[in-house]
Scaffold this active site. Structure first.
Site, PDB file in Angstrom:
ATOM      1  N   HIS A  37       0.862  -1.196   0.000  1.00 45.06           N
ATOM      2  CA  HIS A  37       0.000   0.000   0.000  1.00 45.06           C
ATOM      3  C   HIS A  37       0.888   1.232   0.000  1.00 45.06           C
ATOM      4  N   CYS A  79     -14.817   9.548  -5.362  1.00 46.36           N
ATOM      5  CA  CYS A  79     -15.180   8.989  -6.662  1.00 46.36           C
ATOM      6  C   CYS A  79     -14.265   9.547  -7.752  1.00 46.36           C
ATOM      7  N   VAL A  80     -13.720   8.653  -8.559  1.00 47.19           N
ATOM      8  CA  VAL A  80     -12.940   9.043  -9.728  1.00 47.19           C
ATOM      9  C   VAL A  80     -13.648   8.442 -10.945  1.00 47.19           C
ATOM     10  N   SER A 112      -6.982   4.268 -11.645  1.00 52.27           N
ATOM     11  CA  SER A 112      -5.619   3.692 -11.526  1.00 52.27           C
ATOM     12  C   SER A 112      -4.517   4.654 -11.953  1.00 52.27           C
ATOM     13  N   LYS A 113      -4.791   5.953 -11.900  1.00 52.90           N
ATOM     14  CA  LYS A 113      -3.773   6.965 -12.210  1.00 52.90           C
ATOM     15  C   LYS A 113      -3.270   7.636 -10.936  1.00 52.90           C
ATOM     16  N   ALA A 134      -6.654   9.213  -6.561  1.00 42.86           N
ATOM     17  CA  ALA A 134      -7.283   9.103  -5.236  1.00 42.86           C
ATOM     18  C   ALA A 134      -6.343   9.567  -4.116  1.00 42.86           C
ATOM     19  N   LEU A 192     -23.246   7.285   5.868  1.00 42.82           N
ATOM     20  CA  LEU A 192     -24.195   7.188   4.766  1.00 42.82           C
ATOM     21  C   LEU A 192     -23.563   6.568   3.517  1.00 42.82           C
TER      22      LEU A 192
HETATM   23  S1  NHW Z   1     -15.920   4.134   0.079  1.00 43.49           S
HETATM   24  C1  NHW Z   1     -16.355   4.414  -1.601  1.00 43.49           C
HETATM   25  C2  NHW Z   1     -15.175   4.771  -2.458  1.00 43.49           C
HETATM   26  N1  NHW Z   1     -15.608   5.005  -3.833  1.00 43.49           N
HETATM   27  C3  NHW Z   1     -15.831   4.043  -4.737  1.00 43.49           C
HETATM   28  O1  NHW Z   1     -15.616   2.876  -4.487  1.00 43.49           O
HETATM   29  C4  NHW Z   1     -16.391   4.509  -6.071  1.00 43.49           C
HETATM   30  C5  NHW Z   1     -15.880   3.722  -7.241  1.00 43.49           C
HETATM   31  N2  NHW Z   1     -14.425   3.736  -7.264  1.00 43.49           N
HETATM   32  C6  NHW Z   1     -13.692   4.837  -7.555  1.00 43.49           C
HETATM   33  O2  NHW Z   1     -14.203   5.901  -7.807  1.00 43.49           O
HETATM   34  C7  NHW Z   1     -16.631   5.626   0.870  1.00 43.49           C
HETATM   35  C8  NHW Z   1     -12.170   4.674  -7.512  1.00 43.49           C
HETATM   36  O3  NHW Z   1     -11.858   3.316  -7.641  1.00 43.49           O
HETATM   37  C9  NHW Z   1     -11.556   5.246  -6.205  1.00 43.49           C
HETATM   38  C10 NHW Z   1     -10.066   4.929  -6.197  1.00 43.49           C
HETATM   39  C11 NHW Z   1     -11.719   6.752  -6.167  1.00 43.49           C
HETATM   40  C12 NHW Z   1     -12.168   4.614  -4.954  1.00 43.49           C
HETATM   41  N3  NHW Z   1     -10.753   4.608   0.293  1.00 43.49           N
HETATM   42  O4  NHW Z   1      -6.372   6.707  -7.780  1.00 43.49           O
HETATM   43  P1  NHW Z   1      -5.956   5.299  -7.574  1.00 43.49           P
HETATM   44  C13 NHW Z   1     -15.645   6.738   0.839  1.00 43.49           C
HETATM   45  O5  NHW Z   1     -15.787   7.628   0.013  1.00 43.49           O
HETATM   46  C14 NHW Z   1      -6.495   3.614  -2.442  1.00 43.49           C
HETATM   47  C15 NHW Z   1      -9.456   4.950   0.526  1.00 43.49           C
HETATM   48  O6  NHW Z   1      -4.937   4.783  -8.526  1.00 43.49           O
HETATM   49  P2  NHW Z   1      -8.614   4.486  -8.312  1.00 43.49           P
HETATM   50  C16 NHW Z   1     -14.513   6.755   1.829  1.00 43.49           C
HETATM   51  C17 NHW Z   1      -5.803   2.334  -2.840  1.00 43.49           C
HETATM   52  O7  NHW Z   1      -5.686   1.479  -1.700  1.00 43.49           O
HETATM   53  N4  NHW Z   1      -8.438   4.608  -0.272  1.00 43.49           N
HETATM   54  O8  NHW Z   1      -7.200   4.315  -7.543  1.00 43.49           O
HETATM   55  C18 NHW Z   1     -13.258   7.414   1.288  1.00 43.49           C
HETATM   56  C19 NHW Z   1      -4.481   2.842  -3.367  1.00 43.49           C
HETATM   57  O9  NHW Z   1      -3.617   3.193  -2.290  1.00 43.49           O
HETATM   58  P3  NHW Z   1      -2.443   2.175  -1.863  1.00 43.49           P
HETATM   59  C20 NHW Z   1      -8.739   3.920  -1.382  1.00 43.49           C
HETATM   60  O10 NHW Z   1      -9.239   3.158  -8.330  1.00 43.49           O
HETATM   61  C21 NHW Z   1     -12.158   7.404   2.311  1.00 43.49           C
HETATM   62  C22 NHW Z   1      -4.888   4.145  -4.057  1.00 43.49           C
HETATM   63  O11 NHW Z   1      -6.191   4.509  -3.480  1.00 43.49           O
HETATM   64  C23 NHW Z   1     -10.056   3.542  -1.688  1.00 43.49           C
HETATM   65  O12 NHW Z   1      -8.436   5.193  -9.585  1.00 43.49           O
HETATM   66  C24 NHW Z   1     -10.886   8.076   1.823  1.00 43.49           C
HETATM   67  C25 NHW Z   1      -5.070   3.955  -5.537  1.00 43.49           C
HETATM   68  O13 NHW Z   1      -5.415   5.179  -6.085  1.00 43.49           O
HETATM   69  C26 NHW Z   1     -11.076   3.914  -0.786  1.00 43.49           C
HETATM   70  N5  NHW Z   1     -12.361   3.586  -0.986  1.00 43.49           N
HETATM   71  O14 NHW Z   1      -9.463   5.428  -7.332  1.00 43.49           O
HETATM   72  C27 NHW Z   1      -9.823   8.121   2.875  1.00 43.49           C
HETATM   73  N6  NHW Z   1     -10.035   2.877  -2.856  1.00 43.49           N
HETATM   74  O15 NHW Z   1      -1.809   2.742  -0.646  1.00 43.49           O
HETATM   75  C28 NHW Z   1     -10.068   9.235   3.847  1.00 43.49           C
HETATM   76  C29 NHW Z   1      -8.760   2.827  -3.257  1.00 43.49           C
HETATM   77  O16 NHW Z   1      -3.131   0.866  -1.581  1.00 43.49           O
HETATM   78  C30 NHW Z   1      -8.941   9.350   4.850  1.00 43.49           C
HETATM   79  N7  NHW Z   1      -7.962   3.453  -2.374  1.00 43.49           N
HETATM   80  O17 NHW Z   1      -1.533   2.065  -3.027  1.00 43.49           O
HETATM   81  C31 NHW Z   1      -9.141  10.498   5.822  1.00 43.49           C
HETATM   82  C32 NHW Z   1      -8.909  11.874   5.187  1.00 43.49           C
HETATM   83  C33 NHW Z   1      -9.207  13.036   6.123  1.00 43.49           C
HETATM   84  C34 NHW Z   1      -8.269  13.117   7.243  1.00 43.49           C
HETATM   85  C35 NHW Z   1      -8.536  14.359   8.146  1.00 43.49           C
HETATM   86  C36 NHW Z   1      -7.592  14.460   9.387  1.00 43.49           C
HETATM   87  C1  EN5 Z   2     -19.701   4.081   2.142  1.00 36.71           C
HETATM   88  N1  EN5 Z   2     -20.721   4.822   2.786  1.00 36.71           N
HETATM   89  O1  EN5 Z   2     -21.612  -4.928  -2.387  1.00 36.71           O
HETATM   90  C2  EN5 Z   2     -20.264   2.948   1.374  1.00 36.71           C
HETATM   91  N2  EN5 Z   2     -23.643  -4.448  -1.642  1.00 36.71           N
HETATM   92  O2  EN5 Z   2     -24.341  -7.151   0.652  1.00 36.71           O
HETATM   93  C3  EN5 Z   2     -19.233   2.328   0.472  1.00 36.71           C
HETATM   94  N3  EN5 Z   2     -25.401  -7.470  -2.257  1.00 36.71           N
HETATM   95  O3  EN5 Z   2     -26.146  -5.378  -2.090  1.00 36.71           O
HETATM   96  C4  EN5 Z   2     -19.050   0.872   0.723  1.00 36.71           C
HETATM   97  N4  EN5 Z   2     -23.192  -9.281  -6.356  1.00 36.71           N
HETATM   98  O4  EN5 Z   2     -26.045  -9.818  -1.292  1.00 36.71           O
HETATM   99  C5  EN5 Z   2     -19.984   0.032  -0.018  1.00 36.71           C
HETATM  100  N5  EN5 Z   2     -28.042  -9.963  -2.280  1.00 36.71           N
HETATM  101  C6  EN5 Z   2     -19.776  -1.437   0.116  1.00 36.71           C
HETATM  102  C7  EN5 Z   2     -20.951  -2.197  -0.446  1.00 36.71           C
HETATM  103  C8  EN5 Z   2     -21.023  -2.134  -1.945  1.00 36.71           C
HETATM  104  C9  EN5 Z   2     -22.326  -2.659  -2.504  1.00 36.71           C
HETATM  105  C10 EN5 Z   2     -22.481  -4.101  -2.184  1.00 36.71           C
HETATM  106  C11 EN5 Z   2     -23.940  -5.799  -1.255  1.00 36.71           C
HETATM  107  C12 EN5 Z   2     -24.050  -5.874   0.252  1.00 36.71           C
HETATM  108  C13 EN5 Z   2     -25.272  -6.188  -1.918  1.00 36.71           C
HETATM  109  C14 EN5 Z   2     -26.657  -8.008  -2.743  1.00 36.71           C
HETATM  110  C15 EN5 Z   2     -26.696  -8.113  -4.243  1.00 36.71           C
HETATM  111  C16 EN5 Z   2     -25.618  -8.998  -4.805  1.00 36.71           C
HETATM  112  C17 EN5 Z   2     -25.620  -8.992  -6.291  1.00 36.71           C
HETATM  113  C18 EN5 Z   2     -24.449  -9.769  -6.806  1.00 36.71           C
HETATM  114  C19 EN5 Z   2     -26.871  -9.357  -2.054  1.00 36.71           C
HETATM  115  C20 EN5 Z   2     -28.469 -11.150  -1.614  1.00 36.71           C
HETATM  116  C21 EN5 Z   2     -29.765 -10.798  -0.893  1.00 36.71           C
HETATM  117  C22 EN5 Z   2     -30.474 -11.993  -0.309  1.00 36.71           C
HETATM  118  C23 EN5 Z   2     -31.909 -11.605   0.019  1.00 36.71           C
HETATM  119  C24 EN5 Z   2     -32.660 -12.756   0.628  1.00 36.71           C
HETATM  120  C25 EN5 Z   2     -31.930 -13.302   1.829  1.00 36.71           C
HETATM  121  C26 EN5 Z   2     -30.475 -13.667   1.521  1.00 36.71           C
HETATM  122  C27 EN5 Z   2     -29.760 -12.494   0.934  1.00 36.71           C
END
Ligand code: NHW
Ligand code: EN5
Length: 388
Positions: A2, A139-140, A146-147, A150, A388
């Site tokens: 990481h 969100c990216v 992967s650039k 984040a 949330l």
């Molecule tokens: S979790 C939801 C996050 N969003 C998504 O999953 C949306 C779909 N994915 C994307 O948009 C809720 C991209 O894949 C994202 C990563 C943007 C996730 N948290 O840019 P690279 C939240 O919003 C690390 C933290 O190349 P990418 C919570 C990964 O481990 N880190 O990746 C957010 C790697 O680092 P490493 C995450 O796929 C909390 C690096 O990013 C992560 O293009 C944030 C790779 O960067 C995640 N969910 O973009 C932290 N996903 O060390 C807040 C990947 O392993 C911390 N990574 O090489 C606290 C800040 C405030 C402090 C104040 C004192």
């Molecule tokens: C930050 N605030 O994976 C949030 N959802 O189980 C970011 N699965 O809906 C973090 N794959 O199990 C988000 N159906 C992390 C969660 C990302 C979204 C996610 C899962 C949670 C989900 C469903 C659908 C699966 C579809 C295939 C699932 C089974 C339901 C079944 C109903 C009847 C009783 C047995 C279970």
């Protein structure tokens, strides 16, 4: 492994189980004059923007970025579809900072391609109430993954949080990062089993027919608890007392005051639903339950585009058995046409999940703290916090 997270003040995997490390901040605050005054550099095609969530236009841009690029399940069948009203609510709690709603645009086209947010919160960890940022909506754009954008976004939000003299944060993610304070399981309660099966959210169980499945998940038309009603503005003081007293028992929980309860728990149509039990005799507020509305887009289904999901939020039972209270929550969610009711195994949720026919999902949710170490990994039932 990481490259980014290894450089950050978070618990590291190598330190797990080292009980000599104290609980509390990992690094001390630095003087504000030592906080970097300019934003971090982005790769040259991009520029920072602050997203004004009061502006209909900006809110719409954020909404569209997230609708098309935010979190999906592991098989890419569903994608979270937070509504604009929800985003405005989530991002403008008491004391919010506009500067913590951070976007990235393409310089030439001005297209919004990335986003991250923080909101302030008072979070108690055991005896210590810590002012934190709750980080969410990272969100990216899919085409820019992967650039290493984040890490820059995380450093920038960290800098802007530090500018407000705040040094800790809480966040959740579906992925494992260094290192979870706790790991929770998602559970799902079918309300509209036919649709859930049609869209691939759930499957017909072994030796089950569609009609037996529909019957299995049937709920009464009306709630059963006498005095069960929607929360109203005049209930804020009583609900605050009830909730504060309840949340005391958890290791990590928000420290809610009346202003927070008003914002986070008063019903807002299509965003947050809250119900309570007012004793018909004493008019005391004895129990409370709430859920938020977070639909998911259904990716590539001919017949359905949206899955309407309710997510269990904060629930408190002192008189009504929690099972009965949550069954009433399921009944109102069904009346409001939700397809599924989701819950994490946090707080005392374990005590009703199986009984009320929730089943475990394929998703987990990991909880994290930034710049705060806990002595142990917590059980999910020790968490009194829902993000949330
Ligand atoms: S979790 C939801 C996050 N969003 C998504 O999953 C949306 C779909 N994915 C994307 O948009 C809720 C991209 O894949 C994202 C990563 C943007 C996730 N948290 O840019 P690279 C939240 O919003 C690390 C933290 O190349 P990418 C919570 C990964 O481990 N880190 O990746 C957010 C790697 O680092 P490493 C995450 O796929 C909390 C690096 O990013 C992560 O293009 C944030 C790779 O960067 C995640 N969910 O973009 C932290 N996903 O060390 C807040 C990947 O392993 C911390 N990574 O090489 C606290 C800040 C405030 C402090 C104040 C004192
Ligand atoms: C930050 N605030 O994976 C949030 N959802 O189980 C970011 N699965 O809906 C973090 N794959 O199990 C988000 N159906 C992390 C969660 C990302 C979204 C996610 C899962 C949670 C989900 C469903 C659908 C699966 C579809 C295939 C699932 C089974 C339901 C079944 C109903 C009847 C009783 C047995 C279970």
């Amino acid at each position: 492994r990481h490259k980014f997270w290894e450089t950050q003040p978070v618990g590291q995997f190598k330190d797990l189980g080292d009980t000599s490390l104290p609980e509390g901040p990992i690094e001390p605050p630095t003087p504000l004059s030592e906080v970097k005054q300019e934003p971090y550099n982005l790769p040259s095609p991009y520029e920072w923007t602050t997203c004004d969530m009061f502006s209909e236009e900006m809110c719409n841009e954020v909404y569209l970025l997230l609708t098309n690029n935010y979190v999906e399940d592991d098989e890419n069948m569903f994608r979270f579809n937070y509504s604009k009203e929800f985003l405005r609510w989530a991002l403008r709690p008491p004391g919010f900072y506009r500067s913590w709603h951070i976007g990235v645009r393409v310089k030439t086209s001005k297209k919004l391609v990335a986003f991250i947010t923080g909101v302030p919160a008072r979070i108690r960890v055991r005896d210590a109430v810590v002012i934190m940022a709750e980080i969410n909506f990272l969100c990216v754009h899919k085409k820019l993954r992967s650039k290493r954008l984040a890490p820059v976004m995380i450093k920038e939000v960290t800098r802007r949080v530090h500018m407000e003299n705040i040094w800790q944060a809480a966040y959740t993610a579906g992925v494992v990062l260094p290192t979870p304070v706790s790991t929770c399981q998602y559970w799902h309660r079918s309300l509209n089993p036919k649709k859930l099966i049609d869209v691939g959210f759930s499957r017909l169980g072994a030796r089950m027919t569609m009609s037996r499945t529909i019957k299995l998940y049937k709920l009464p038309d009306q709630t059963v608890t006498p005095g069960f009603r929607k929360m109203e503005p005049h209930d804020v003081p009583a609900v605050t007392r009830l909730l504060r007293n309840y949340l005391k028992q958890f290791v990590v929980a928000p420290d809610f005051d009346e202003n927070y309860v008003e914002h986070w728990l008063l019903p807002k149509e299509g965003v947050i639903d809250s119900y309570l039990v007012e004793s018909p005799e004493t008019h005391e507020i004895t129990d409370f339950c709430s859920f938020y509305t977070l639909p998911s887009s259904i990716l590539g289904n001919q017949n359905h585009t949206t899955l309407k999901a309710a997510y269990s939020y904060y629930n408190v039972s002192t008189k009504t058995p929690l099972i009965q209270l949550m069954n009433d929550a399921l009944i109102v969610a069904k009346q409001k046409d939700f397809d599924v009711f989701n819950a994490l195994d946090v707080m005392q949720n374990d005590s009703f999940l199986k009984e009320l026919k929730f089943g475990p999902g394929d998703g987990k949710l990991h909880y994290y703290l930034y710049n705060y170490r806990t002595k142990h990994v917590l059980k999910s039932s020790e968490l009194g916090l829902v993000l949330l």
